[in-house]
Write an enzyme that holds these catalytic residues in place. Sequence first.
Site, PDB file in Angstrom:
ATOM      1  N   ALA A   1       0.805  -1.178  -0.112  1.00 44.03           N
ATOM      2  CA  ALA A   1      -0.009   0.206   0.000  1.00 44.03           C
ATOM      3  C   ALA A   1       0.832   1.411  -0.142  1.00 44.03           C
ATOM      4  O   ALA A   1       0.596   2.209  -0.885  1.00 44.03           O
ATOM      5  CB  ALA A   1      -0.710   0.107   1.091  1.00 44.03           C
ATOM      6  N   TYR A   2       2.060   1.235   0.846  1.00 45.76           N
ATOM      7  CA  TYR A   2       2.820   2.604   0.862  1.00 45.76           C
ATOM      8  C   TYR A   2       3.385   2.832  -0.560  1.00 45.76           C
ATOM      9  O   TYR A   2       3.582   3.848  -0.975  1.00 45.76           O
ATOM     10  CB  TYR A   2       3.943   2.147   1.958  1.00 45.76           C
ATOM     11  CG  TYR A   2       4.771   3.212   2.137  1.00 45.76           C
ATOM     12  CD1 TYR A   2       4.384   4.444   2.775  1.00 45.76           C
ATOM     13  CD2 TYR A   2       6.141   3.172   1.782  1.00 45.76           C
ATOM     14  CE1 TYR A   2       5.126   5.471   3.106  1.00 45.76           C
ATOM     15  CE2 TYR A   2       7.071   4.114   2.178  1.00 45.76           C
ATOM     16  CZ  TYR A   2       6.588   5.281   2.428  1.00 45.76           C
ATOM     17  OH  TYR A   2       7.668   6.125   2.889  1.00 45.76           O
ATOM     18  N   ALA A   3       4.128   1.521  -1.103  1.00 49.73           N
ATOM     19  CA  ALA A   3       5.025   1.650  -2.316  1.00 49.73           C
ATOM     20  C   ALA A   3       3.831   2.146  -3.376  1.00 49.73           C
ATOM     21  O   ALA A   3       4.268   2.880  -3.940  1.00 49.73           O
ATOM     22  CB  ALA A   3       5.386   0.424  -2.807  1.00 49.73           C
TER      23      ALA A   3
END
Length: 311
Positions: free
Chosen positions: A190-192
């Site tokens: 999700a962060y990437a």
Amino acid sequence: MGIFSVLALPLLLLGISGIIYIYQSVRWLLSKSAVQNKVVVITDAISGLGKECSRVFHAGGARLVLCGRTWEKLEALYDALISVTDPTMTYAPKLILLDITDISCIQDVAKEILNCYGCVDILINNASMKVKGAVQSISLELDKKIMDANYFGPITLTKAILPNMISRRTGQIVLINSIQGKIGIPFRAAYAASKHAAVGFFDCLRAEMEEFDISVSTVSPTFICSYHRQPAPGNWEASIWKFFFRKVSYGVHPVEVAEEVLATVSRKKQEVLMANPIPRAAVYIRTFFPELFFAIVASGIREKLKTEEEN
């Protein structure tokens, strides 16, 4: 001749050190003069990096508008800034409450920001939210929250400020992103994904804003940490995965990033990757040798699962 030969190398090194020191000092002074009297907006100013950015831009004589989620922390930052600078040479910062994940309030906050000085010269999108976990363990609601914090929040604020910059045909927008906007690391999907999306948006924005003389910059450190970490003991060198990706996690101190942000603004650099040689190489391997990159990633997943089973 004998004494001269002995002293030649130390003198040469001393001379080189002096030249480097003078160069860095001149660059620092030029960076400070480039932001003097400029209206600089910093989101999430109460974070570790936000505080350091506030410090270097305040010392440079910028007219700061500091945004954060907690009023008490903003006031504490305000007190810290004005207590260590000459009030005759700096401006008292303006404080604005902003939760970058609350997309519905950003338009109103942008109006409040513009009302401070009537314009924005430099917008530093610093706010970010992290999450770590397997894809199947992260809820869709959390995925959306990460996207709001790292993508929709910054672009919504940017879009709200842009008309002011376009009408004045001047301005600079800085995105403080992450190396994970270039490469995806397992268990941070999700962060990437949010960081990849942000890079794509600001790359397009950079091209579109050229006709209006508005600069768009992206600063991507490997990882921002509050202290310098040392590698943990163990037989890490036996694993390509651990050798490769533990280097990616070696972070940079907020002071280093803040000074690079100031240099990026003063020189209007388009893209900066703050990484040591190993993660920098990882970016190029992902681009030119994707099969090798994915093989390393896959070996890391297998090793992690094996370690969990043994434990």
